[in-house]
Design an enzyme around this catalytic site. Sequence first.
Site, PDB file in Angstrom:
ATOM      1  N   ASP A   1     -10.797  -6.016  -0.575  1.00 41.17           N
ATOM      2  CA  ASP A   1     -10.773  -4.829  -1.201  1.00 41.17           C
ATOM      3  C   ASP A   1     -11.918  -4.299  -1.714  1.00 41.17           C
ATOM      4  O   ASP A   1     -13.207  -4.400  -0.811  1.00 41.17           O
ATOM      5  CB  ASP A   1      -9.859  -4.995  -2.432  1.00 41.17           C
TER       6      ASP A   1
ATOM      7  N   HIS B   1      -9.941   0.130  -7.504  1.00 45.72           N
ATOM      8  CA  HIS B   1      -8.942  -0.366  -6.581  1.00 45.72           C
ATOM      9  C   HIS B   1      -8.971  -1.882  -6.569  1.00 45.72           C
ATOM     10  O   HIS B   1      -8.028  -2.709  -6.658  1.00 45.72           O
ATOM     11  CB  HIS B   1      -8.833   0.372  -5.417  1.00 45.72           C
TER      12      HIS B   1
ATOM     13  N   SER C   1      -0.343  -0.770  -2.813  1.00 41.84           N
ATOM     14  CA  SER C   1      -1.528  -1.520  -3.231  1.00 41.84           C
ATOM     15  C   SER C   1      -1.135  -2.449  -4.189  1.00 41.84           C
ATOM     16  O   SER C   1      -1.910  -3.427  -4.732  1.00 41.84           O
ATOM     17  CB  SER C   1      -2.642  -0.572  -3.385  1.00 41.84           C
TER      18      SER C   1
END
Length: 815
Positions: free
Chosen positions: A171, A246, A600
């Site tokens: 990620d 994220h 996600s």
Amino acid sequence: MKTKAMRLICLSLLLFLVPLLTSCAKEKQVYIVYFGEHKGDKALHEIEDHHHSYLLSVKASTVEAKSSLVYSYKHSINGFAAELTHDEASRLEKLKGVVSVFKSNPRKYKTHTTRSWEFVGLKEEEGGDYRGGDGDDGLHNYEVNDDRFRVGRKFLKKAKHGDGVIVGVIDSGVWPESRSFSDKGMGPIPESWRGICQTGVAFNSSHCNRKIIGARYYARGYERYYGPFNAAANQDFLSPRDADGHGSHTSSTAVGRRVDGVSAFDGIARGTASGGASLAHLAVYKACWAVPNVDKSHGNTCFDEDMLAAFDDAIADGVHVISISIGTTVPHSYLKDGIAIGALHAVKRDIVVTASAGNDGPGAETLSNAAPWIITVGASSLDRYFIGRLELGDGYKYESDSLTTLKMDKFAPLVYAADVVVPGVSMNYASLCLPNSLSPELVKGKVVLCLRGHGSRIGKSLEVKRAGGVGMILGNSRVSDDGIHADPHFVPTALVLSSAVDRILNYIYNDDEPVAFIKPARTVVYPYQTEDSVYPAYQPAPFMTGFSSRGPNWVDPYILKPDITAPGLNILAAWSGADSATKVSIDRRVTDYNIDSGTSMSCPHVAGAIALLKSTHPTWSSAAIRSALMTTASMTNEDNEPIKDYDGYPADPFALGSGHFRPTKAADPGLVYDASYQSYLLYCCSLGLNEIDPTFQCPSKVPPAYNLNYPSISIPYLNGAVTVTRTVTCVGLTGDSALSTYNFNVEPPFGVSVRAEPDVLVFDRVGQKKQFNIVLETQRYEYTGEARRDRYRFGWFSWTDGHHVVRSPIAVSLV
């Protein structure tokens, strides 16, 4: 004359295009050259020499060959990434031993951007995970409100909260200071771990601990495309540190520690944040980066070559699970998709790979990560809502989703933005509350009705604040009436659909003193809403989100995708201290925990569940774990009705796969559909992909793709009858009985008959396998054309022994 003139024009165009085409042929870009699996007869330096020899075959010198090399993949994946011209790439693709060659593209991949664990049946008492975390007494309570989840009260304890399991997350990195990554009370780093803690900007070895046991970053492909890293332009750290949020969010959702008393935006979703496997270890692989000189709200970019390097290292480092919330923007074949390639090599080592389905729904054929060796996860809701309220002076009330907790003291005058702009603002933009468009003299102390359109949503509330407004009603225009998009605004804000805009404008222009009052967002758990609530969108959870990408599978329609769904709407988890909650550049507010939505967010929920299953059943294969999750998934919501789609209609398997995951049920599935690495290679033979592993030869008679031992069935264009073969393995007998007898049940798709041969399976020991056939046949009245033949219809079949229900979805379209 006309003919002569045309010839001159064509000649001129040819003279112009030839140099251009020549230039394109000579322009260098990064390509991935993939050789498949290693033969196992070369040392690492010999593998790299082998890659150099291929480069030398198309390069003019050794120096040029070495300087063009970006990565040499030599642990599990066999291949390299290098700067090549189109001509050089074409020549390499024709050489013996090369499986595929494909070009890197910065727009090919994108990231797919807590009550969630309590909702799926893994609630704990105060006191945290069993080694303490931020709690005190280490006690547990596995009860939840829904009887469907009262099935695994001791599951977390038996799984030891994932202790000893290593989850690798590919990620945007990690924010190591977050309390979610504390190693207080954690066990030792597993002896099998072979990874490193790579240092870089604002990240050193002290940032790794017994929770974050390894961290690496991959930027060679990124830098080859965008040039040398520049901190100001890149808005990122050249290290494993997360500048986006994220990566921290997904990592903490999967394996974050239990942290009490956290919330987002001054109290929204206040409670406990925890990952599914809170004592599992985390390995960080940063392969996604901010796009230089572009607002972070537009998302990250992730390059094939960087992700493949991350996969290659993760496999060699010894992770047990890989979670990747990244996908392609358009579908790609398996051998031109870095995630599919990396995942196949991981599965050979029995590493379970879970990936997000994508956020391009609700259209058909929009999902990514469609390979059968990947667990593909869609996004569904929780039973929690964040609701704001608007009240007008004439008694009108409107409720909608909201993440704004700011308060108004009293009713305030209400105005329309187009009536309070400064001179010179175009009428086309007057209602949009764009920067510096509102007049402070006319706005001060008022609530402003602004419309969506040009400009960011968050920027409109900042403009209202700049002009002295005390609140904002943000209305959808008729051309942007695509639902409610909640953000943490700078002033009290109510979000309304276009139909409500007409009602509000009518009030503004027909009342002598229009006023409005906006109440802050509050957290509501269905079905415990207040009696006076007018919120129109309550529905029992889970329901499928509109953004979750859908099937059928574009790459191979014989593999039903997605596999499963998990919570992906308004998920609270850790965030980066270097980014605002909204990622919009004008927003300077930072938060330790943030609410985000997307597949996600659903993907790491499943990764956490996999870590628990790995701890409970360490010998289970990747396919067995997928099967356990899929065949025990729930197809009903809190009201015991079929799970609904975003539009209120029943969701089908192209939206939710096998259903909403239930980790506690998956720990005891009864039967599993197992598959080996060789099974996937045989499946690839059916697609003409027959050179992936030099030690495996495709047979002369290749079985059809639909005979891969998968826990679901998809048959496109059924004409007559098709026989599908499956094999189940017993992983647990019924109670204390010496035998388990499973009976076949089916709810066939409309117009299709479905039967099993045999329709009874008897097992007398764990590990025993039984093969059966499923025969699907078009029914006569349907076959003659009484319904559309090109439309998929759905059903399911199951094997039941009175205790276990092993359920599989069916998707069929007719010729």
